[in-house]
Design an enzyme around this catalytic site. Structure first.
Site, PDB file in Angstrom:
ATOM      1  N   LYS A 115       0.824  -1.212   0.000  1.00 28.08           N
ATOM      2  CA  LYS A 115       0.000   0.000   0.000  1.00 28.08           C
ATOM      3  C   LYS A 115       0.852   1.253   0.000  1.00 28.08           C
ATOM      4  O   LYS A 115       0.481   2.269  -0.579  1.00 28.08           O
ATOM      5  CB  LYS A 115      -0.933   0.012   1.218  1.00 28.08           C
ATOM      6  CG  LYS A 115      -2.120  -0.913   1.086  1.00 28.08           C
ATOM      7  CD  LYS A 115      -3.228  -0.512   2.047  1.00 28.08           C
ATOM      8  CE  LYS A 115      -4.438  -1.406   1.902  1.00 28.08           C
ATOM      9  NZ  LYS A 115      -5.474  -1.125   2.903  1.00 28.08           N
ATOM     10  N   LYS A 198      -4.417  -9.153  -7.046  1.00 27.97           N
ATOM     11  CA  LYS A 198      -5.597  -9.408  -6.233  1.00 27.97           C
ATOM     12  C   LYS A 198      -6.754  -8.496  -6.661  1.00 27.97           C
ATOM     13  O   LYS A 198      -6.515  -7.335  -6.993  1.00 27.97           O
ATOM     14  CB  LYS A 198      -5.190  -9.096  -4.788  1.00 27.97           C
ATOM     15  CG  LYS A 198      -6.083  -9.592  -3.720  1.00 27.97           C
ATOM     16  CD  LYS A 198      -5.490  -9.253  -2.353  1.00 27.97           C
ATOM     17  CE  LYS A 198      -5.552  -7.766  -2.065  1.00 27.97           C
ATOM     18  NZ  LYS A 198      -5.269  -7.412  -0.674  1.00 27.97           N
ATOM     19  N   LYS A 201     -10.460  -3.112  -3.866  1.00 27.98           N
ATOM     20  CA  LYS A 201     -11.273  -1.900  -3.942  1.00 27.98           C
ATOM     21  C   LYS A 201     -10.492  -0.755  -4.549  1.00 27.98           C
ATOM     22  O   LYS A 201     -11.068   0.202  -5.064  1.00 27.98           O
ATOM     23  CB  LYS A 201     -11.702  -1.492  -2.520  1.00 27.98           C
ATOM     24  CG  LYS A 201     -12.713  -2.414  -1.879  1.00 27.98           C
ATOM     25  CD  LYS A 201     -12.904  -2.063  -0.401  1.00 27.98           C
ATOM     26  CE  LYS A 201     -13.839  -3.050   0.276  1.00 27.98           C
ATOM     27  NZ  LYS A 201     -13.668  -3.093   1.728  1.00 27.98           N
TER      28      LYS A 201
END
Ligand code: AMP
Ligand code: TRP
Length: 335
Positions: A115, A198, A201
């Site tokens: 992230k 993956k 969102k």
């Protein structure tokens, strides 16, 4: 204080639209587990704000996750559904765990690295300490089992390390060492555009994910456009090894159909993707359509959702408060 042997806690972030990965990897399993376990299902808004969330939409996203739980079949009377920021004990225990967890442990977390990317000097401190809050979410209820998707395995190992270190440091067996429950045919749903990534969102492409708010037409379009390879469908599981997109679509099919990957393979061996995709569209629409309809219906009555969350909050606090009090006593704080 009771010491449960079969208590679940799991969390879902209200940080965007829920997608098929959230449903197959987590929420569908919650539904299956609610008969056998005492369950706490938490909408983790404190985790969501580790990255920017628009204040104008956060409250509704929080309600939407709640609606998705209920629409998927989680019984709000039998289970505790609540919002993390409304139960202050989570954040309080997280601070205590910040003083247990080691920098080296958090430095190894791959989700943080993913992230933060190249931007690690400029992300929030909360994003770094995210896993200690997750440990607090679980251990504030003395939860014994945690159903999650495969991507959360490492965070759960850290939770176990925190529980163990706390117990060792203070010579107690107060915190249970929680077990991950990662099961089903789709524990890691991949992007429809790239079988090595993956489904998430935060992917910029809407075509990478099927959302629980998608209409039948959206679903059909996304599956039609989903990346595949030029070969027909395989005839053995072995043949899937170098074919991530095929493997992903077959796993999704198996999970939605409640069957096995082997069954799906034997049904479609040698067929073209166009045939398979047509059936996958029908299956997806028939399984997800009713959930979407129910979610939309629930979202028209926010007072009902808020009353569920309010009840859930009271029940959660009743369990969490004595655990926090006991933890503080073990640490040696003045009461
Ligand atoms: P999040 O949206 O990050 O709050 O995730 C909520 C739950 O969905 C967690 O249990 C995740 O492990 C699970 N999950 C998220 N993305 C996926 C995915 N692509 N495949 C399977 N499970 C997922
Ligand atoms: N970190 C989880 C995710 O991103 C969400 C989460 C927060 C969670 N607290 C939790 C999951 C506690 C299980 C248990 O998917």
């Amino acid at each position: 204080m009771d010491r449960p042997t079969k208590r679940i806690l799991s969390g879902v972030q209200p940080s965007g639209d829920l997608h098929l990965g959230n449903y197959l990897g987590a929420i569908k399993n919650f539904v299956a587990l609610q008969e056998e376990y005492e369950c706490f299902f938490c909408v983790v808004d404190l985790h969501a704000i580790t990255v920017w969330q628009d204040p104008k939409v956060l409250a509704n996203k929080t309600r939407e996750v709640t609606a998705a739980f209920i629409a998927s079949g989680i019984d709000p009377k039998k289970n505790n559904i609540f919002v993390q920021s409304q139960v202050p004990q989570h954040a309080q225990l997280a601070w205590l765990f910040n003083c247990i967890a080691r920098m080296g442990w958090l430095n190894r977390m791959t989700q943080f690295k993913d992230k933060a990317g190249k931007n690690s000097e400029n992300v929030s401190v909360g994003l770094f300490s995210y896993p200690t809050l997750m440990a607090a979410d679980i251990l504030i209820y003395l939860a014994t089992h945690v159903p999650v998707g495969d991507d959360q395995k490492q965070h759960l190992e850290l939770t176990r390390d925190i529980a163990q270190k706390f117990n060792n440091d203070f010579k107690t067996d107060f915190f249970p060492i929680p077990e991950p429950l990662i099961f089903g045919q789709a524990t890691r749903v991949m992007s429809l555009r790239d079988g090595s990534k993956k489904m998430s969102k935060s992917d910029p492409s809407d075509y990478s994910r099927i959302m629980l708010t998608d209409t039948a037409d959206n679903i059909a379009q996304k599956i039609k456009k989903a990346k595949t390879d030029p070969q027909p469908l395989p005839s053995t599981k072995e043949d899937l090894k170098q074919r991530p997109e095929a493997e992903n679509l077959i796993s999704i099919f198996a999970s939605l159909q409640n069957s096995s990957i082997e069954n799906v393979i034997s049904e479609y061996a040698g067929k073209e993707f166009s045939d398979f995709k047509r059936d996958l569209i029908d299956l997806s629409v028939s399984k997800l359509g009713p959930i979407t309809t129910e979610m939309n219906k629930l979202m028209t009555d926010t007072s009902y959702i808020d009353s569920i969350l309010n009840d859930g909050k009271d029940r959660a606090i009743n369990v969490a408060e004595p655990v926090l009090t006991k933890t503080k006593e073990i640490i040696g704080f003045l009461s």
